[in-house]
Design a protein around this motif. Structure first.
Motif, PDB file in Angstrom:
ATOM      1  N   VAL A 236       0.835  -1.198   0.000  1.00 59.21           N
ATOM      2  CA  VAL A 236       0.000   0.000   0.000  1.00 59.21           C
ATOM      3  C   VAL A 236       0.868   1.245   0.000  1.00 59.21           C
ATOM      4  CG1 VAL A 236      -1.899  -1.171   1.170  1.00 59.21           C
ATOM      5  CG2 VAL A 236      -0.188   0.068   2.518  1.00 59.21           C
ATOM      6  N   ARG A 237       0.282   2.339  -0.500  1.00 55.24           N
ATOM      7  CA  ARG A 237       0.971   3.626  -0.450  1.00 55.24           C
ATOM      8  C   ARG A 237       0.081   4.623   0.282  1.00 55.24           C
ATOM      9  NH1 ARG A 237      -2.349   5.548  -4.324  1.00 55.24           N
ATOM     10  NH2 ARG A 237      -2.822   3.921  -5.832  1.00 55.24           N
ATOM     11  N   ILE A 238       0.722   5.526   0.942  1.00 55.74           N
ATOM     12  CA  ILE A 238       0.025   6.636   1.582  1.00 55.74           C
ATOM     13  C   ILE A 238       0.113   7.809   0.612  1.00 55.74           C
ATOM     14  CG2 ILE A 238       0.064   8.211   3.554  1.00 55.74           C
ATOM     15  CD1 ILE A 238       1.253   5.934   5.210  1.00 55.74           C
ATOM     16  N   PRO A 239      -1.019   8.427   0.260  1.00 57.54           N
ATOM     17  CA  PRO A 239      -0.954   9.477  -0.755  1.00 57.54           C
ATOM     18  C   PRO A 239      -0.112  10.650  -0.284  1.00 57.54           C
ATOM     19  CG  PRO A 239      -3.112   9.458   0.295  1.00 57.54           C
ATOM     20  CD  PRO A 239      -2.386   8.235   0.781  1.00 57.54           C
ATOM     21  N   MET A 240       0.628  11.238  -1.192  1.00 59.28           N
ATOM     22  CA  MET A 240       1.426  12.422  -0.878  1.00 59.28           C
ATOM     23  C   MET A 240       1.190  13.449  -1.964  1.00 59.28           C
ATOM     24  SD  MET A 240       4.820  10.897   0.877  1.00 59.28           S
ATOM     25  CE  MET A 240       4.651   9.365  -0.008  1.00 59.28           C
ATOM     26  N   LEU A 241       0.705  14.609  -1.565  1.00 58.33           N
ATOM     27  CA  LEU A 241       0.274  15.616  -2.533  1.00 58.33           C
ATOM     28  C   LEU A 241       1.329  16.677  -2.788  1.00 58.33           C
ATOM     29  CD1 LEU A 241      -3.378  16.248  -1.269  1.00 58.33           C
ATOM     30  CD2 LEU A 241      -2.469  14.391  -2.641  1.00 58.33           C
ATOM     31  N   GLY A 242       2.407  16.694  -2.001  1.00 62.50           N
ATOM     32  CA  GLY A 242       3.349  17.807  -2.067  1.00 62.50           C
ATOM     33  C   GLY A 242       4.577  17.496  -2.891  1.00 62.50           C
ATOM     34  N   LYS A 243       5.643  18.178  -2.550  1.00 55.26           N
ATOM     35  CA  LYS A 243       6.899  18.050  -3.284  1.00 55.26           C
ATOM     36  C   LYS A 243       7.718  16.876  -2.761  1.00 55.26           C
ATOM     37  CE  LYS A 243       6.508  21.955  -5.605  1.00 55.26           C
ATOM     38  NZ  LYS A 243       6.399  21.975  -7.061  1.00 55.26           N
ATOM     39  N   ALA A 244       7.578  16.581  -1.470  1.00 60.76           N
ATOM     40  CA  ALA A 244       8.418  15.547  -0.876  1.00 60.76           C
ATOM     41  C   ALA A 244       7.962  14.186  -1.356  1.00 60.76           C
ATOM     42  CB  ALA A 244       8.347  15.631   0.644  1.00 60.76           C
ATOM     43  N   ASP A 245       8.878  13.244  -1.369  1.00 61.50           N
ATOM     44  CA  ASP A 245       8.536  11.931  -1.897  1.00 61.50           C
ATOM     45  C   ASP A 245       8.369  10.876  -0.813  1.00 61.50           C
ATOM     46  OD1 ASP A 245      11.115  11.719  -1.147  1.00 61.50           O
ATOM     47  OD2 ASP A 245      11.905  11.102  -3.080  1.00 61.50           O
ATOM     48  N   SER A 246       8.447  11.280   0.443  1.00 63.04           N
ATOM     49  CA  SER A 246       8.212  10.286   1.485  1.00 63.04           C
ATOM     50  C   SER A 246       7.828  10.970   2.778  1.00 63.04           C
ATOM     51  CB  SER A 246       9.454   9.424   1.706  1.00 63.04           C
ATOM     52  OG  SER A 246      10.482  10.202   2.294  1.00 63.04           O
ATOM     53  N   LEU A 247       7.273  10.176   3.679  1.00 58.83           N
ATOM     54  CA  LEU A 247       6.946  10.631   5.028  1.00 58.83           C
ATOM     55  C   LEU A 247       8.025  10.137   5.977  1.00 58.83           C
ATOM     56  CD1 LEU A 247       3.177   9.663   5.018  1.00 58.83           C
ATOM     57  CD2 LEU A 247       4.047  11.974   5.408  1.00 58.83           C
ATOM     58  N   ASN A 248       8.124  10.758   7.116  1.00 59.14           N
ATOM     59  CA  ASN A 248       8.932  10.188   8.194  1.00 59.14           C
ATOM     60  C   ASN A 248       8.447   8.756   8.470  1.00 59.14           C
ATOM     61  OD1 ASN A 248       8.617   9.624  11.305  1.00 59.14           O
ATOM     62  ND2 ASN A 248      10.515  10.758  11.068  1.00 59.14           N
ATOM     63  N   ALA A 249       9.368   7.844   8.726  1.00 56.78           N
ATOM     64  CA  ALA A 249       9.006   6.421   8.864  1.00 56.78           C
ATOM     65  C   ALA A 249       8.057   6.176  10.037  1.00 56.78           C
ATOM     66  CB  ALA A 249      10.277   5.576   9.019  1.00 56.78           C
ATOM     67  N   ALA A 250       8.268   6.874  11.149  1.00 51.53           N
ATOM     68  CA  ALA A 250       7.386   6.679  12.303  1.00 51.53           C
ATOM     69  C   ALA A 250       6.005   7.257  12.025  1.00 51.53           C
ATOM     70  CB  ALA A 250       7.997   7.328  13.549  1.00 51.53           C
ATOM     71  N   VAL A 251       5.958   8.345  11.273  1.00 52.99           N
ATOM     72  CA  VAL A 251       4.681   8.948  10.889  1.00 52.99           C
ATOM     73  C   VAL A 251       3.907   8.010   9.966  1.00 52.99           C
ATOM     74  CG1 VAL A 251       3.746  10.739   9.356  1.00 52.99           C
ATOM     75  CG2 VAL A 251       5.218  11.394  11.271  1.00 52.99           C
ATOM     76  N   ALA A 252       4.576   7.481   8.954  1.00 52.77           N
ATOM     77  CA  ALA A 252       3.917   6.589   8.004  1.00 52.77           C
ATOM     78  C   ALA A 252       3.377   5.347   8.711  1.00 52.77           C
ATOM     79  CB  ALA A 252       4.899   6.187   6.897  1.00 52.77           C
TER      80      ALA A 252
END
Lengths: 269, 269
Positions: A236-252
Motif C-alpha cells: 500500500v501507499r500513503i498518498p502524498m500531494l506535495g513536493k516531498a517523496d516520502s513521510l517520516n518512517a514513524a509517521v507513516a
C-alpha cells in the motif's frame, strides 16, 4: 536499605555509564531507562531494574519510594546519589530523578505469540533510534502486540530509543530477526503482511485488513527492498500531494496503524 | 566564479558556523540548510541561499553545478571548500556535499492566504525541533498550506528542524504568532479550528471537516491549555488502547491530518 554513592569512580557508576554506548550494552547485556514515568510504567508491566539510582533530594517522593522498595524486594540494588551522577548517567542537563539498569529482554522471534494482538509492527533496517522508540509508543497506543525488527536496525536498548518509546519498550513485545528467519516464521501461521511502499499498488485505505495484520515499514532513506515488498500480501501507499517523496518512517507507520485499527476495531476508533 | 576557502578562521566560515546556534541566527537573521536534496527542493521552490558552500570533490555533480550557477546568477556567493569545513558547518561526521546560508523568511501571520489550501497545521509550544520539522514534512505530504507556530515553540530555522523537514520548510508557509493574535486572525475569515485533546469529546473520525480546517496540536508534555481547547470548534481525541497516555506530537498531527485529507479530498486518499 539503599547505599549512598556519589563518586564518579565507583564501579557501579562506571558500569552504568558504559551502557550509554552500544559497546557497553553488548558487553553487559543491560541497558538504561530513566525517569519516574518510564520506570513506573516498567514496574507496572512487571519489569524492574536490577539497579536503581535515585536523587537524594527526591527520596521522599512516593513514586520513588515505591520503586526503591520494589527493586529491593526483588533482590536488586537501590543507590542514593546526587544530581551530578544522575547527569552523568542520563546525559541530560536536567537529569531525571531516577535511572534504572535493566537486563536486556529476550528478543527471539519464537517468543512472539501472534494471536495475542490484532496488529504487529515490523520495521526493516530502521536506522533512527528516535523513530524506533516512537514506533514502539505508537504500537502501544494502537494495541499492537509488539515490534519486530528486521535485519540491521538501530539498537532498541539505546538511550534515545528507550526515551522516545516513553515506556512502551516495557509493554510491547520486541523481537529481532533476519528477513530469512522472519518470512518462514510468518508463513507458518495466520497473518496478513502489509508493506508500505512508495510504489504500492493500492491506497492504504483500500485493502480489507484481517487480524493479525503485520505492518511492514522499510528503511528511512531507501524504503523496502523490492524482494521484501514482493513478498507482502498487500503493498500500500500513503498518498502524498506535495513536493516531498516520502513521510517520516514513524509517521507513516502510525497513519497506517490507525487505518488498520479503525478497520479491525471500529468501536475503538 | 566560486572562491576557494579552506581556513576555519575565514569570516564567512565563522559567520556560517554561528548559525548553528540560536544566538547567531537571531543576530544574522539567517539559517543553514544542508544536503543536495534539500537545497534542490529549495531552489525548485524559488528559494536560493545567499551563500553556498560545496565540497571540491563534488563540484562536478550536475545538481551541485546547477545550484552553484543559480546562486551566482542571483548575485549570491559560491564557495568551494573541503570536507573538514563542511563537517564544521553541518556538525555531522559524514557531512553533506553542500551547505547553504539562507535569509530567514517572513513569518508574519498576515502573510498567510488561508484560501490557498484546505488544511493548515497549527502547533502550540512545540518544543522538539525534530517534531517541528517532521510536522512540516507531513504538511507538505497532505497538501497543507503551512504551519502556524503559536507561543514559544522550537526555532523552525534551527539545524535539526530544517533537517527533519526534508525540504518542506521551503515549500510550506510558516508563521509565528501569539495565541492572542492568532485567534482573532482565524475568526476574521472562514476556518474550522480542530484541536487534538486527550479529553476530546469526539473521536477524530467523527466530525465532518470543512475546508479550510486548522489542526491544532499542543505542547508535547502538557497538551493544549484548557482555554485554547475551549476556543476550538471541535475537540477530538485519537483512541489509545495501551498503557501510554499520549502519542508523539508529530505522529498525532499526521494521523489527524490524514483523516482530514481523506474527508476533504477522498480522491487523493
Amino acid at each position: 536499605m539503599p547505599r549512598r554513592i556519589t563518586a564518579f569512580s565507583n564501579p557501579l557508576v562506571k558500569s552504568a555509564r558504559s551502557l550509554r554506548e552500544k559497546k557497553g550494552r553488548r558487553l553487559e547485556r543491560r541497558f538504561l531507562a530513566e525517569g519516574l514515568r518510564i520506570l513506573t510504567e516498567a514496574r507496572e508491566a512487571g519489569r524492574l531494574p536490577e539497579t536503581i539510582f535515585f536523587a537524594a533530594d527526591s527520596a521522599a517522593h512516593p513514586l520513588v519510594t515505591t520503586l526503591v522498595d520494589a527493586v529491593e524486594a526483588a533482590g536488586g540494588e537501590a543507590i542514593e546519589t546526587d544530581r551530578d551522577i544522575l547527569h552523568k548517567l542520563s546525559g541530560k542537563d536536567n537529569p531525571q530523578a531516577v535511572v534504572g539498569v535493566f537486563a536486556e529482554f529476550d528478543t527471539a522471534l519464537e517468543a512472539i505469540d501472534r494471536s495475542a494482538a490484532p496488529i504487529w509492527l515490523v520495521a526493516e533496517r530502521l536506522r533512527d533510534p528516535g523513530n524506533l522508540g516512537t514506533i514502539l509508543r505508537t504500537g502501544d497506543a494502537v494495541g499492537a502486540g509488539g515490534l519486530i525488527l528486521i535485519d540491521d536496525c538501530a539498537d532498541p536498548f539505546g538511550v534515545e530509543a528507550v526515551r522516545a518509546s516513553m515506556g512502551a519498550l516495557f509493554t510491547q513485545r520486541l523481537a529481532q530477526a533476519r528477513w530469512e528467519e522472519f518470512l518462514p516464521w510468518l508463513r507458518a501461521g495466520p497473518g496478513l503482511l502489509a508493506g508500505l511502499a512508495l510504489d504500492g499498488s493500492e491506497d492504504f485505505r483500500a485493502p480489507r485488513f484481517t487480524a493479525p495484520t503485520f505492518i511492514l515499514v522499510g528503511n528511512e532513506a531507501q524504503g523496502l527492498p523490492p524482494a521484501y515488498a514482493a513478498a507482502c500480501d498487500v503493498r500500500v501507499r500513503i498518498p502524498m500531494l506535495g513536493k516531498a517523496d516520502s513521510l517520516n518512517a514513524a509517521v507513516a507507520t502510525a497513519v497506517m496503524a490507525y487505518e488498520v485499527l479503525g478497520q479491525l476495531n471500529p468501536g475503538a476508533a
